[in-house]
Design an enzyme around this catalytic site. Structure first.
Site, short mmCIF file in Angstrom:
data_model
loop_
_atom_site.label_atom_id
_atom_site.label_comp_id
_atom_site.label_asym_id
_atom_site.label_seq_id
_atom_site.Cartn_x
_atom_site.Cartn_y
_atom_site.Cartn_z
N HIS A 1 0.85 -1.59 -0.07
CA HIS A 1 -0.39 0.08 -0.10
C HIS A 1 0.51 1.36 0.16
CE1 HIS A 1 1.07 -0.05 4.03
NE2 HIS A 1 0.75 1.24 4.22
C1 UD1 Z 1 -1.33 4.97 6.44
C2 UD1 Z 1 -0.42 5.25 7.37
C3 UD1 Z 1 0.60 4.50 6.82
C4 UD1 Z 1 -0.20 2.97 7.16
C5 UD1 Z 1 -1.34 2.39 6.42
C6 UD1 Z 1 -1.73 1.62 7.29
C7 UD1 Z 1 -0.37 7.93 6.94
C8 UD1 Z 1 0.67 8.66 6.11
N1 UD1 Z 1 0.00 6.68 6.55
O1 UD1 Z 1 -1.78 4.99 4.93
O2 UD1 Z 1 1.83 5.05 7.42
O3 UD1 Z 1 0.63 2.36 6.95
O4 UD1 Z 1 -2.82 3.77 6.97
O5 UD1 Z 1 -3.00 1.52 6.35
O6 UD1 Z 1 -0.84 8.16 7.70
N2 UD1 Z 1 -9.17 4.52 2.17
C9 UD1 Z 1 -10.34 3.78 2.12
N3 UD1 Z 1 -10.84 3.68 3.53
C10 UD1 Z 1 -9.73 3.99 4.78
C11 UD1 Z 1 -9.12 4.96 4.77
C12 UD1 Z 1 -8.27 5.04 3.49
O7 UD1 Z 1 -10.77 4.40 1.40
O8 UD1 Z 1 -10.37 3.45 5.47
C13 UD1 Z 1 -8.70 4.59 0.45
C14 UD1 Z 1 -9.11 6.69 1.03
O9 UD1 Z 1 -8.87 6.32 -0.86
C15 UD1 Z 1 -7.34 7.32 1.26
C16 UD1 Z 1 -6.84 6.23 1.01
O10 UD1 Z 1 -7.29 5.39 1.66
O11 UD1 Z 1 -7.85 8.50 0.47
C17 UD1 Z 1 -5.46 7.05 1.49
O12 UD1 Z 1 -5.47 6.55 3.18
P1 UD1 Z 1 -4.40 7.42 4.13
O13 UD1 Z 1 -5.23 7.20 6.00
O14 UD1 Z 1 -4.65 9.03 3.90
O15 UD1 Z 1 -3.39 6.30 4.20
P2 UD1 Z 1 -2.83 4.94 4.20
O16 UD1 Z 1 -2.33 5.10 2.50
O17 UD1 Z 1 -3.93 4.03 4.11
#
Ligand code: UD1
Length: 383
Positions: free
Chosen positions: A216
């Site tokens: 991811h």
């Molecule tokens: C975050 C953490 C990362 C961790 C990861 C574990 C930061 C900078 N990154 O990354 O260190 O390893 O979580 O999962 O904090 N999304 C969904 N559903 C959710 C959450 C997110 O669909 O419940 C999608 C959305 O499109 C969102 C994208 O995932 O924009 C990224 O989510 P985000 O929380 O920004 O970062 P992660 O990639 O999850």
């Protein structure tokens, strides 16, 4: 009575905060003096059932007392929203400490908010460094540690990193690894999961050889040629053993946007009739199902930080699809090899491990299931 706010926001936070909650409950049972009144704050960084609620259920975590509901956004939007909402909570609740875990945007957002209000901050899993500032988590780690008052570390590397950055020794507490507290508390229960049967990896009591993949990180999934190269490598490994890929929502959306669907077998709810020779993608799994899958795997391929630690304890070979790791102890003492993300290197390393395995060297010091207990002892002494 001492008042603590515990912060969790994203998937890898939940297994780190769960043992801290348990240690507080145990402390309150055994101590009438210095009882701890805690509130669990969920920032809402992760909000899908599979990324959040499922973990509360599996880990027996109490529902959050306060939910900030911030959701997704750019880094600045997400961190900014977390700060605005968390400041209101701190002003209202006036805690003695704020405890943050890991390295996600919720960690730095809440730590910075508390520090500016002169509320002492405790950082669990302090001092890890990849020395790669293109990783958003590295920025979060460095900043959180600089403004924390209690830095709880998992290993000697972390202690040294913090001292190099000028953190006074008396703020650093080597307590061990809370993620391993959770793993040890659940690994037996996880064996009851039906996931292996569902995926036909265990039939008539016989366990098949298989690999588990998680992916991811922006550096692996945000660039089309890079992601395509990794998937190509995985399909070559799939010719030898099934590769099971419980995928993060952002990775699923990238695969679709980059039109790489053909390289993947999308598993739906129906039973597999046969194991396809293509990477088998499924939605993210809960904690217990994933732990069952990982603990019985022949090989794990990942870009996650926590999984490098978990496989070290489980004795399962782990290939890290990154150029660096903030957890070098898992290479030195555990079962981890850092292989990068170039397709040939991934395939070569996987074939090597399938032939030879990776011997488990030792269990890192204090990865013994008691880290959270040590944290709570330190915090109660402090007040
Ligand atoms: C975050 C953490 C990362 C961790 C990861 C574990 C930061 C900078 N990154 O990354 O260190 O390893 O979580 O999962 O904090 N999304 C969904 N559903 C959710 C959450 C997110 O669909 O419940 C999608 C959305 O499109 C969102 C994208 O995932 O924009 C990224 O989510 P985000 O929380 O920004 O970062 P992660 O990639 O999850």
């Amino acid at each position: 009575m001492m008042k603590i706010i515990l912060v969790a926001g994203a998937r890898p936070n939940f297994m780190k905060i769960a043992p801290v909650v348990r240690a507080i409950k145990n402390h309150n049972k055994s101590s009438v003096r210095k009882r701890i009144n805690y509130q669990l704050v969920h920032t809402g960084q992760h909000y899908d059932n599979e990324m959040s609620d499922a973990f509360f259920k599996d880990l027996d975590l109490p529902s959050p007392d306060i939910h900030l509901g911030v959701g997704s956004g750019t880094h600045a939007e997400q961190t900014g929203k977390i700060m605005i909402e968390f400041e209101k909570v701190c002003l209202r609740e006036k805690p003695d400490f704020v405890v943050v875990v890991g390295d996600v945007n919720s960690t730095v957002g809440c730590a910075l908010t508390a520090a500016k209000l002169s509320i002492p901050v405790a950082h669990v899993e302090a001092g890890l460094r990849s020395f790669d500032r293109t990783m958003p988590e590295e920025i979060n780690r460095v900043l959180t540690d600089q403004i924390s008052d209690y830095l709880f570390t998992t290993c000697d590397d972390a202690n040294e990193n913090l001292m190099h950055e000028g953190i006074p020794k008396n703020k650093i507490f080597f307590v061990g690894n809370v993620m391993i507290d959770t793993l040890k508390a659940h690994v037996e229960l996880a064996q009851k999961s039906r996931i292996l049967k569902k995926l036909r990896l265990r039939e008539n009591g016989q366990l098949k050889k298989y690999a588990v993949l998680t992916l991811h990180r922006p550096s692996n999934v945000d660039d089309q040629p890079v992601l395509e190269g990794i998937l190509r490598a995985l399909n070559r490994i799939s010719e030898r053993i099934p590769v099971i890929f419980p995928a993060h929502p952002r990775t699923i959306s990238r695969i679709k946007n980059f039109k790489l669907d053909d390289m993947i077998f999308f598993k739906n709810n129906s039973l597999l009739s046969d194991l396809p020779k293509k990477t088998i993608l499924m939605p993210p799994l809960g904690y217990l199902d994933f732990l069952c899958l990982m603990s019985n795997a022949t090989l794990v391929l990942t870009d996650s930080g926590g999984i490098q630690e978990e496989t070290t304890i489980l004795g399962v070979p782990c290939l890290t699809l990154r150029d660096n790791t903030e957890r070098p102890i898992t290479v030195r003492e555990g079962t981890n090899i850092v292989v990068g993300n170039t397709p040939n290197k991934i395939v070569k390393a996987a074939l090597y491990v399938l032939r030879n395995g990776i011997p488990r060297k030792k269990i890192p010091k204090y990865w013994d299931g008691k880290a959270a207990e040590r944290i709570i002892k330190t915090l109660t002494k402090a007040l």
